[in-house]
Scaffold this motif. Structure first.
Motif, PDB file in Angstrom:
ATOM      1  N   VAL A 257      -7.467   4.817  -7.355  1.00  0.00           N
ATOM      2  CA  VAL A 257      -7.411   3.449  -7.890  1.00  0.00           C
ATOM      3  C   VAL A 257      -6.469   2.605  -7.039  1.00  0.00           C
ATOM      4  CG1 VAL A 257      -6.795   2.052  -9.870  1.00  0.00           C
ATOM      5  CG2 VAL A 257      -8.010   4.167 -10.214  1.00  0.00           C
ATOM      6  N   ALA A 258      -5.322   3.178  -6.647  1.00  0.00           N
ATOM      7  CA  ALA A 258      -4.397   2.420  -5.798  1.00  0.00           C
ATOM      8  C   ALA A 258      -5.051   2.097  -4.457  1.00  0.00           C
ATOM      9  CB  ALA A 258      -3.108   3.221  -5.577  1.00  0.00           C
ATOM     10  N   GLY A 259      -5.734   3.083  -3.891  1.00  0.00           N
ATOM     11  CA  GLY A 259      -6.420   2.842  -2.634  1.00  0.00           C
ATOM     12  C   GLY A 259      -7.504   1.787  -2.770  1.00  0.00           C
ATOM     13  N   ALA A 260      -8.167   1.795  -3.931  1.00  0.00           N
ATOM     14  CA  ALA A 260      -9.220   0.814  -4.166  1.00  0.00           C
ATOM     15  C   ALA A 260      -8.650  -0.590  -4.225  1.00  0.00           C
ATOM     16  CB  ALA A 260      -9.937   1.133  -5.471  1.00  0.00           C
ATOM     17  N   LEU A 261      -7.584  -0.748  -5.004  1.00  0.00           N
ATOM     18  CA  LEU A 261      -6.957  -2.069  -5.107  1.00  0.00           C
ATOM     19  C   LEU A 261      -6.489  -2.530  -3.736  1.00  0.00           C
ATOM     20  CD1 LEU A 261      -4.886  -1.531  -8.362  1.00  0.00           C
ATOM     21  CD2 LEU A 261      -6.956  -2.866  -8.103  1.00  0.00           C
ATOM     22  N   TYR A 262      -5.982  -1.569  -2.976  1.00  0.00           N
ATOM     23  CA  TYR A 262      -5.467  -1.873  -1.650  1.00  0.00           C
ATOM     24  C   TYR A 262      -6.590  -2.391  -0.745  1.00  0.00           C
ATOM     25  CZ  TYR A 262      -2.551  -0.811   2.492  1.00  0.00           C
ATOM     26  OH  TYR A 262      -1.814  -0.866   3.629  1.00  0.00           O
ATOM     27  N   SER A 263      -7.665  -1.630  -0.641  1.00  0.00           N
ATOM     28  CA  SER A 263      -8.710  -2.066   0.285  1.00  0.00           C
ATOM     29  C   SER A 263      -9.384  -3.330  -0.213  1.00  0.00           C
ATOM     30  CB  SER A 263      -9.734  -0.963   0.543  1.00  0.00           C
ATOM     31  OG  SER A 263     -10.506  -0.712  -0.586  1.00  0.00           O
ATOM     32  N   GLY A 264      -9.470  -3.470  -1.542  1.00  0.00           N
ATOM     33  CA  GLY A 264     -10.055  -4.694  -2.077  1.00  0.00           C
ATOM     34  C   GLY A 264      -9.212  -5.909  -1.761  1.00  0.00           C
ATOM     35  N   MET A 342      -4.693   6.610   9.912  1.00  0.00           N
ATOM     36  CA  MET A 342      -4.648   6.244   8.501  1.00  0.00           C
ATOM     37  C   MET A 342      -3.226   5.926   8.073  1.00  0.00           C
ATOM     38  SD  MET A 342      -5.417   8.814   5.356  1.00  0.00           S
ATOM     39  CE  MET A 342      -3.862   9.518   4.902  1.00  0.00           C
ATOM     40  N   ILE A 343      -2.289   6.777   8.468  1.00  0.00           N
ATOM     41  CA  ILE A 343      -0.898   6.550   8.084  1.00  0.00           C
ATOM     42  C   ILE A 343      -0.375   5.256   8.688  1.00  0.00           C
ATOM     43  CG2 ILE A 343       1.443   7.452   8.262  1.00  0.00           C
ATOM     44  CD1 ILE A 343      -0.086   9.062   6.346  1.00  0.00           C
ATOM     45  N   PHE A 344      -0.719   5.030   9.946  1.00  0.00           N
ATOM     46  CA  PHE A 344      -0.242   3.809  10.597  1.00  0.00           C
ATOM     47  C   PHE A 344      -0.819   2.573   9.914  1.00  0.00           C
ATOM     48  CE2 PHE A 344       1.338   1.055  13.722  1.00  0.00           C
ATOM     49  CZ  PHE A 344       0.328   0.178  14.079  1.00  0.00           C
ATOM     50  N   CYS A 345      -2.134   2.558   9.765  1.00  0.00           N
ATOM     51  CA  CYS A 345      -2.772   1.362   9.196  1.00  0.00           C
ATOM     52  C   CYS A 345      -2.402   1.170   7.740  1.00  0.00           C
ATOM     53  CB  CYS A 345      -4.298   1.455   9.315  1.00  0.00           C
ATOM     54  SG  CYS A 345      -4.894   1.273  10.976  1.00  0.00           S
ATOM     55  N   GLY A 346      -2.225   2.277   7.028  1.00  0.00           N
ATOM     56  CA  GLY A 346      -1.984   2.140   5.596  1.00  0.00           C
ATOM     57  C   GLY A 346      -0.531   1.956   5.218  1.00  0.00           C
ATOM     58  N   PRO A 350       1.207  -2.743   6.716  1.00  0.00           N
ATOM     59  CA  PRO A 350       1.533  -3.704   5.653  1.00  0.00           C
ATOM     60  C   PRO A 350       2.896  -4.336   5.773  1.00  0.00           C
ATOM     61  CG  PRO A 350       1.208  -1.509   4.745  1.00  0.00           C
ATOM     62  CD  PRO A 350       0.746  -1.471   6.138  1.00  0.00           C
ATOM     63  N   PHE A 351       3.805  -3.754   6.579  1.00  0.00           N
ATOM     64  CA  PHE A 351       5.111  -4.392   6.707  1.00  0.00           C
ATOM     65  C   PHE A 351       5.052  -5.723   7.422  1.00  0.00           C
ATOM     66  CE2 PHE A 351       8.120  -1.794   4.636  1.00  0.00           C
ATOM     67  CZ  PHE A 351       7.544  -0.543   4.561  1.00  0.00           C
ATOM     68  N   THR A 352       3.922  -5.985   8.112  1.00  0.00           N
ATOM     69  CA  THR A 352       3.777  -7.322   8.691  1.00  0.00           C
ATOM     70  C   THR A 352       3.683  -8.374   7.601  1.00  0.00           C
ATOM     71  OG1 THR A 352       1.402  -7.006   8.728  1.00  0.00           O
ATOM     72  CG2 THR A 352       2.582  -6.529  10.764  1.00  0.00           C
ATOM     73  N   LEU A 353       3.306  -7.947   6.394  1.00  0.00           N
ATOM     74  CA  LEU A 353       3.180  -8.911   5.303  1.00  0.00           C
ATOM     75  C   LEU A 353       4.531  -9.359   4.773  1.00  0.00           C
ATOM     76  CD1 LEU A 353       0.315  -7.071   3.405  1.00  0.00           C
ATOM     77  CD2 LEU A 353       0.084  -9.056   4.857  1.00  0.00           C
ATOM     78  N   CYS A 354       5.607  -8.785   5.327  1.00  0.00           N
ATOM     79  CA  CYS A 354       6.932  -9.183   4.864  1.00  0.00           C
ATOM     80  C   CYS A 354       7.434 -10.440   5.548  1.00  0.00           C
ATOM     81  CB  CYS A 354       7.939  -8.065   5.123  1.00  0.00           C
ATOM     82  SG  CYS A 354       7.591  -6.601   4.170  1.00  0.00           S
ATOM     83  N   LEU A 372      -5.945  -2.999   7.779  1.00  0.00           N
ATOM     84  CA  LEU A 372      -5.706  -2.338   6.501  1.00  0.00           C
ATOM     85  C   LEU A 372      -6.986  -1.696   5.986  1.00  0.00           C
ATOM     86  CD1 LEU A 372      -3.459  -4.945   4.655  1.00  0.00           C
ATOM     87  CD2 LEU A 372      -2.749  -2.862   5.774  1.00  0.00           C
ATOM     88  N   ASN A 373      -8.086  -2.431   6.105  1.00  0.00           N
ATOM     89  CA  ASN A 373      -9.342  -1.869   5.627  1.00  0.00           C
ATOM     90  C   ASN A 373      -9.798  -0.702   6.481  1.00  0.00           C
ATOM     91  OD1 ASN A 373     -10.555  -2.568   3.232  1.00  0.00           O
ATOM     92  ND2 ASN A 373     -11.116  -4.582   3.966  1.00  0.00           N
ATOM     93  N   LEU A 374      -9.508  -0.782   7.773  1.00  0.00           N
ATOM     94  CA  LEU A 374      -9.833   0.349   8.641  1.00  0.00           C
ATOM     95  C   LEU A 374      -9.069   1.582   8.190  1.00  0.00           C
ATOM     96  CD1 LEU A 374     -11.043   1.492  11.301  1.00  0.00           C
ATOM     97  CD2 LEU A 374      -8.931   0.816  12.411  1.00  0.00           C
TER      98      LEU A 374
END
Lengths: 482, 280, 174
Positions: A257-264, A342-346, A350-354, A372-374
């Motif tokens: 569910v967390a992954g789903a919210l994330y990719s969405g 996966m670890i890098f993208c996930g 996201p720290f760029t969003l800071c 992120l979606n990749l």
């Protein structure tokens, strides 16, 4: 340190007639860029059709599957599309219940994205079957031989859950669009007027309709939230209810569910940037809203990262040798490059969003959201393939990468999604007009109340000062704000 | 589909494997494979191919992992530095264990695999839609999927004359696996019924047991206390049920074990450990 | 005695609510607060205060739908499982409650959602004909107040609206 920019969610002085006009303009005669995009999506989709025809005739061996890799990219893509649908529900339903007003300009295309993701995901359980034509046996119908599907199987739960979720999301989208359909009925001509006239079901905006509407929308939102969570938990139980190492993990439902919210959320960011640019929606899809979406995405990214860490640590602490070996193989074995992507993208991207500067820079956000979606797509595949590659029986260990047919079909699913979405934005308003009006109305009220309060405070202070200097203060309550 | 049915039998319908399940078994077929006398000759595998109309998929597809060998002889090496390539190989004939608490059964979406009152895990080819969840959930990985329409080129004329008429040839999209030669079991049962007697030990012998030159494979009914396989199970202290077996580990003669016992799937096959002639 | 329906259009909610307050204060005869129907492009959060609470019964139908979904789910699934005894076991009982709970939950939501939507369409009177009084500006930014009055009060009510910032007045015979 540069100044933190704080601006309003939307310009509250926007004229409502202009809101109508802008959104209706986005639905009018498409420009060249639109047709180019349609052509590209159509080509992608046709690739998938061709691949599927070949696979249907020849058998699933053409997809490159084998024993042990009985599932590969199709299941991963299925989970990916179901996951992407969750953010629409998050935005429309969850944020509605907590009265987050900023969702109003963007939830329409998010909800549409939900419905279309589900329609895309629905293909994959079909095409990955060995005997596609017997798919309907999964549904519980009364057969003269008294045969029923196996209700214990998570795949049957999938059938129930996804049909419930698809119909509920479509209904939610439709109900939410009724007032907009009324607006369009009143302000368009020709075939559009007829179409919207039918779809708005005779909406007149009268009191009884609005009260029932408000209640219905809230009820649907309340049901859609547990439904969304249960749907992806059920999809996760395709894996969690098996005994395979790396799959039989109790944290899979919340993890998925967390992954789903994330990719969405990442997909919402992508569509936000695209729609804002192509339809010139800068007034509605403001930078403030983008910032809020980014912060939400960041929060979810951290939840997802945490759940990953939980999974890794519990595997490490447990003494189940199968699970441990699979985890070590993921990080250091043949699939390691994909794992670290996966670890890098996930977790890192996201720290760029800071950084506010990046958040307000649309091209950067487009790139970030794609990355992120990749990461999330790759995560789904990393769940499927490494476990099957190194399960209990060492004789059946095998490394498999996807084949041309699988890639074509997966690729084409993006084309199909694109086609659906492109048709949607020209037929239906991608920004919810009545909700934007509500947002402006509330914001206007809020600002007026604030100014009233300020004036009240300053007059009171002035009055006190005058009192202090001996003069009688005039009665102040009559100062109503302009 | 009556409520009366559910209400009357509810407690019966709620019994699971630990309570003994709801099946009243009339037979529970099982097997013993003695790894000490297995030479890895693959006769069992070949016999299975012949008996069950298994398709020979060709070298390319075999290497890709799309083979259909219901009985496969696995080879494991502890020490790979011998003089000969096969030196020191240990052979493990692996086939469907027909688990009592099979993990493949509950996950099939269309109920194409189920447990018979014979104790066999049955695969219904006609019902299978090819979702392959059962194969993914099998820890032994003994379920094989028809990735192609093998029948189109596996038996060119006149090879198709050798097909066993007692069972079907499967088309693409269908899952299959070892059935303990269920066609032989049914034939023997029918014969016993016609002769108005109970099935005796030795009435049924699976193709692999029949072909094995060293007699490593013993097949029979573990519910029949007089059968060879029952006696072997008792001797090596293996019991039915999804529970970990408690064995006397000090006695070297007791070599019986079930594979992946910690997964509690209640396999029907007991393997007898290979007697090591060197210190490991 | 014939009746007329009037639609008075106002610039925004403030003007419209002023009129409603005056009607509440009985400044004009022939119109009661409970008979007012307000048409607007958006919903207003204070409409309950101004026009009074009106009963909305959708939630009861939703509850009924949900309860139906759960019970139907349980009985349907259990009967199917009880009659299809050859169903795969895997050591699991014939009527496994954990898996049935999952499906019952889905059926609860399925029926609740569909009941809500279908009842919404009926209860909000979406399909019904309610006269032809309408203005396109109602979907832009104007607020409409619709009242049904006797012919004898027609002029006084019209004047009342005109004196209270009505932008436009439309009428029709009932």
């Amino acid at each position: 340190m540069s100044q933190v920019i704080e601006d309003k969610v939307i310009d509250e002085k926007l004229e409502w007639s202009r809101i109508n006009a802008d959104v209706i303009a986005s639905m009018q005669a498409p420009r060249k860029a639109y047709w180019v995009t349609v052509f590209v999506c159509l080509t992608m989709f046709l690739c998938a059709i061709a691949a599927e025809i070949y696979q249907y005739k020849m058998g699933l061996g053409s997809a490159g599957l084998n024993n042990p890799h009985m599932w590969d990219m199709y299941i991963a893509t299925f989970v990916f599309w179901i996951g992407m649908s969750h953010a629409g529900t998050l935005l429309s339903a969850i944020l509605h219940i907590i009265h987050a007003q900023w969702r109003k300009p963007i939830y329409r295309f998010a909800e549409a994205m939900t419905t279309f993701s589900l329609m895309t995901a629905g293909f994959f359980p079909m095409i990955h079957l060995g005997r596609v034509w017997n798919l309907y046996w999964v549904l519980p119908y009364v057969s003269d031989r008294g045969i029923w599907p196996n209700f214990r199987s998570p795949l049957v739960w999938d059938a129930f859950a996804i049909s419930t979720y698809l119909s509920s999301s479509a209904l939610f989208l439709f109900i939410g669009m009724i007032p907009d359909m009324a607006i369009l009925r009143d302000h368009t001509t020709g075939w559009r007027k007829k179409l919207y006239g039918i779809l708005c079901l005779g909406w007149r905006g009268d009191d009884r309709q609005w009260r029932n509407f408000r209640r219905t929308y809230m009820l649907l939102a309340c049901f859609l939230i547990p439904l969304a969570i249960s749907v992806h938990s059920i999809v996760s139980s395709d894996f969690a209810m098996s005994i395979m190492p790396g799959w039989h993990v109790t944290t899979f439902p919340p993890y998925f569910v967390a992954g789903a919210l994330y990719s969405g959320c990442a997909a919402i960011m992508t569509l936000f940037v695209c729609l804002r640019y192509f339809f010139r929606m800068e007034e509605y899809m403001t930078l403030n809203i983008m910032e809020k979406t980014c912060k939400l995405t960041f929060a979810i990214a951290m939840v997802w990262t945490y759940l990953n860490l939980i999974e890794f640590s519990s595997t490490w602490y447990g003494h189940n040798i199968y699970d441990k070996e699979v985890l070590i193989a993921k990080a250091t074995g043949p699939y390691a490059a994909v794992f670290w992507t996966m670890i890098f993208c996930g977790c890192v991207v996201p720290f760029t969003l800071c950084f506010q500067k990046l958040r307000r820079h649309m091209p950067s956000m487009f790139v970030v959201s794609i990355l992120l979606n990749l990461g999330m797509y790759v995560e789904r595949w990393m769940i499927v393939a490494p476990t099957l590659a190194q399960a209990h029986s060492p004789h059946q260990w095998d490394v498999l990468w996807g084949s041309v047919i699988q890639w074509a079909i997966v690729f084409g699913s993006f084309g199909w999604f694109g086609l659906l979405f492109l048709v949607f934005v020209k037929l239906f308003p991608c920004v919810s007009m009545y909700e934007v009006k509500e947002l402006c109305f509330h914001l206007k009220h809020e600002i007026e109340e604030e100014e009233k309060a300020k004036k009240h405070a300053t007059t009171k202070a002035a009055g006190k000062a005058e009192e202090g200097s001996g003069r009688t203060a005039p009665g102040t309550p009559g100062l109503e704000g302009a | 589909m009556s409520f009366k049915n559910i209400l009357e039998n509810f407690s019966y319908y709620r019994r699971d494997a630990e309570d003994g399940g709801h099946h009243d078994y009339d037979h529970r077929f099982g097997m013993t494979i003695d790894l000490d006398i297995c030479t890895g000759c693959n006769s069992c595998s070949t016999a299975c191919y012949a008996e069950n109309n298994l398709a020979v998929v060709g070298k390319e597809r075999f290497e890709k992992g799309q083979a259909m060998h219901w009985m496969r002889v696995e080879r494991y090496w502890d020490n790979i530095e011998g003089d000969y390539a096969e030196e020191g190989a240990k052979f493990l004939p692996m086939l469907c264990q027909n688990c009592g608490a099979a993990t493949c059964e509950p996950v099939c979406p269309v109920a194409a695999t189920y447990h018979t009152p014979d104790g066999l895990n049955a695969q219904v080819y006609n019902r299978c839609i090819g979702s392959r969840y059962c194969s993914n959930n099998c820890p032994f990985r003994v379920r094989y999927f028809n990735f192609w329409s093998y029948y189109e080129d596996s038996w060119p004329e006149p090879l198709n004359m050798q097909l066993n008429p007692d069972l079907t040839v499967r088309d693409k999209g269908v899952m299959e696996k070892c059935t303990f030669c269920v066609q032989r079991i049914r034939t023997a049962k029918d014969k016993a019924q016609r002769e108005e007697r109970v099935m005796a030990d030795g009435d049924v012998v699976t193709a692999c047991a029949q072909a094995c030159p060293t007699g490593a494979i013993v097949f029979g009914d573990t519910m029949d206390p007089g059968s060879r396989v029952s006696k072997l199970w008792e001797k090596h202290q293996i019991h039915r049920g999804p529970f970990l077996q408690k064995k006397d580990k000090t006695n070297e003669e007791i070599r019986g074990y079930r594979i992946f016992d910690e997964l509690s799937v209640d396999p029907s096959i007991m393997y007898l450990e290979r007697v090591r002639d060197t210190e490991v | 005695m014939s009746r007329h329906r009037l639609l008075a259009m106002f610039k925004d909610f403030d003007d419209a609510f002023d009129v409603v307050d005056k009607i509440k204060a009985k400044e004009v005869s022939g119109v009661e607060v409970d008979d007012i129907n307000m048409m607007s492009p958006i919903e207003h959060p204070n409409v309950d205060e101004k026009l009074g609470k009106r009963p909305i019964n959708i939630a009861y139908f939703t509850l009924a739908g949900a309860i139906f979904g759960v019970t139907f789910g349980f009985f349907f699934l259990s009967s199917a499982q009880a009659s299809f005894l050859v169903q795969p076991q895997g050591g699991k009982p014939v009527v496994p409650l954990p898996t049935n709970f999952v499906l019952m939950y889905e059926m609860l939501i399925f029926f609740a959602v569909w009941t809500t939507v279908i009842c919404f369409i009926f209860l909000s009177g979406l399909g019904q004909k309610r006269g032809t009084l309408y203005s396109e500006k109602l979907t832009v930014d104007e607020i409409g107040i619709v009242v049904e009055i006797d012919d004898s009060e027609l002029d006084s009510v019209k004047n009342f609206f005109k004196n209270n910032k009505a932008l436009e007045i439309r009428e029709e015979k009932v």
